[in-house]
Write an enzyme that holds these catalytic residues in place. Structure first.
Site, short mmCIF file in Angstrom:
data_model
loop_
_atom_site.label_atom_id
_atom_site.label_comp_id
_atom_site.label_asym_id
_atom_site.label_seq_id
_atom_site.Cartn_x
_atom_site.Cartn_y
_atom_site.Cartn_z
N GLU A 82 -11.68 -3.82 -0.45
CA GLU A 82 -11.02 -3.31 -1.66
C GLU A 82 -9.61 -2.83 -1.34
O GLU A 82 -8.68 -3.07 -2.12
CB GLU A 82 -11.84 -2.18 -2.28
N HIS A 120 -5.52 -7.94 -8.08
CA HIS A 120 -6.49 -7.35 -7.15
C HIS A 120 -7.65 -8.31 -6.91
O HIS A 120 -8.06 -8.53 -5.76
CB HIS A 120 -7.02 -6.03 -7.72
N GLU A 121 -8.19 -8.88 -7.98
CA GLU A 121 -9.31 -9.81 -7.83
C GLU A 121 -8.89 -11.03 -7.01
O GLU A 121 -9.66 -11.54 -6.19
CB GLU A 121 -9.83 -10.24 -9.20
N HIS A 141 -9.02 -10.67 -3.25
CA HIS A 141 -10.29 -10.99 -2.57
C HIS A 141 -10.32 -12.46 -2.17
O HIS A 141 -10.82 -12.82 -1.10
CB HIS A 141 -11.47 -10.67 -3.49
N ASP A 193 -6.22 -4.37 -2.89
CA ASP A 193 -5.20 -3.52 -3.51
C ASP A 193 -3.82 -3.76 -2.90
O ASP A 193 -2.80 -3.81 -3.60
CB ASP A 193 -5.58 -2.04 -3.36
#
Length: 414
Positions: free
Chosen positions: A355, A277-278, A281, A359
């Protein structure tokens, strides 16, 4: 009454009313759903944990109201109450140069504000967080953190502030454009320097020593095309039992950081999903996009300050008798949040969109179901409410509400 004073008081009253109303909505909504775990979470989160999250949320809301009232009182004292005017008169009496006077006034204001905030910080840390079992901070560490922050403000902020005030005082009418360029350069430099030079002043960062997990993470990084300057574990448990993970830095100085508390609670599969997930970004270029938004907003703000600098009613209407560049800067920083509160839903929606995208990326690179398991554990351990009021959430939450986020990830499992 001065027109600026009337506009300020009206905007302040509307802002306070809005924030109070939102808080009331959140408290009512969370209370109404306190005694039943949402269906999507019933298999994984017990009623006692759900009620703890509700009680923690309600306690923070009550404390937030106290902070709001105290903050408004201090704002009025600094402005219409003459606090800044008194501070300005005191330092003008020292007969320093305009730039040095400005530095003295601003740093005095920062010091007084920080000291006045200590009782609230103490209560937040040693009463509220302690009550729900999250606090690990000691009194010694609290004082040490405070002193380090003050020292960094002087050593790093001092030269920057001197340059800004000098430009405001002696540059052309386009000073705000020069200040904007310097501010952006400084912000990028701090993003690059923070992982290596600043963060270690407050926490210990140890290389990840779990060889199997490290190899797994390195394979994920290779798949995602991400090059880091190391994978580190931060001793977040020194201050709190809350868990998190993030990557920080810029250019060739990027680091992946796991809180030690997070590694203790998640399985290797779940750690990989959280990191995916990070990395989402990074792959979706969210950091450059956020920097671009910050740049546009700061440019607009400085352009507005450039106009207000020569607008005498701006000073008189906010309780200051003698106009100056440094007072204009201070007043602007103090009163702008009153007017920009209405931008919060836009900024929150912008963040939540990122976000969702992160995801989606994690669901492709790892596993949506595993990420759901990790998030549910983090919701439980951090006592995050599963039932936020939708309107309150639209203003305050940078991440999608738990039910919305889990539903979105569940749709990726089919």
């Amino acid at each position: 009454m001065n027109t600026v004073t009337l506009i300020f008081i009206t905007a302040l009253a509307l802002s306070v009313a809005l924030q109070w109303w939102l808080g009331q909505r959140q408290a009512r909504y969370v209370s109404q759903h306190r005694d039943r775990v949402p269906e999507a979470f019933q298999e994984h989160i017990g009623l006692s944990h759900h009620q703890k999250a509700a009680d923690y949320t309600l306690a923070k809301l009550r404390f937030g109201k106290t902070e709001l009232v105290i903050g408004i009182g201090l704002l009025l004292l600094w402005t219409l109450g003459g606090g800044l005017n008194m501070l300005d008169h005191f330092w003008r009496g020292m007969e320093l140069s305009p730039v040095l006077t400005g530095l003295a006034v601003i740093f005095s204001f920062m010091l007084i504000s920080s000291l006045l905030d200590i009782p609230l910080s103490l209560y937040r840390t040693f009463r509220l967080e302690e009550r729900f079992g999250f606090n690990r901070m000691t009194g010694k560490l609290f004082v040490t953190d405070f002193m380090k922050n003050m020292l960094l403000a002087v050593l790093i902020g001092g030269p920057l502030l001197w340059l800004v005030l000098w430009l405001m005082q002696d540059a052309s009418s386009l000073w705000w454009l020069y200040v904007w360029a310097i501010w952006m350069g400084f912000s990028l430099l701090m993003m690059w320097a923070y992982p290596t030079f600043i963060a270690p002043l407050f926490n210990r960062f140890s290389p990840l020593d779990d060889q199997a997990l490290r190899e797994r993470i390195e394979k994920l990084l290779a798949r995602c095309g991400f090059r880091s300057n190391g994978i580190f574990v931060m001793d977040g448990s020194r201050r709190s039992s809350h868990g998190n993970a993030y990557f920080t830095g810029l250019g060739d100085n990027k680091r992946i950081v796991f809180f030690d508390t997070l590694l203790k609670s998640l399985t290797p599969d779940e750690v990989e999903a959280v990191l995916a997930h990070e990395l989402g970004h990074f792959r979706r270029r969210h950091i450059p996009k956020r920097i671009a938004v910050m740049a546009m907003l700061s440019l607009a703000g400085l352009a507005l300050l450039g106009w207000l600098l020569d607008y005498a009613p701006f000073y008189y209407g906010l309780g200051v008798e003698q106009p100056s560049t440094y007072i204009a800067l201070l007043l602007f920083m103090l009163v702008m949040p009153v007017f920009t509160v209405y931008l919060q839903p836009l900024m929150a929606a912008f963040s939540r969109k990122h976000e969702f995208e992160a995801d989606d990326f994690a669901a492709r690179q790892s596993d949506a179901g595993t990420l759901i398991q990790a998030l549910v554990k983090l919701y439980q351990e951090n006592a995050s409410t599963l039932t936020p009021d939708p309107v309150y959430s639209a203003f305050h939450d940078s991440h999608p509400p738990a039910p919305v986020r889990i539903a979105h990830l569940s749709s990726k499992m089919s």
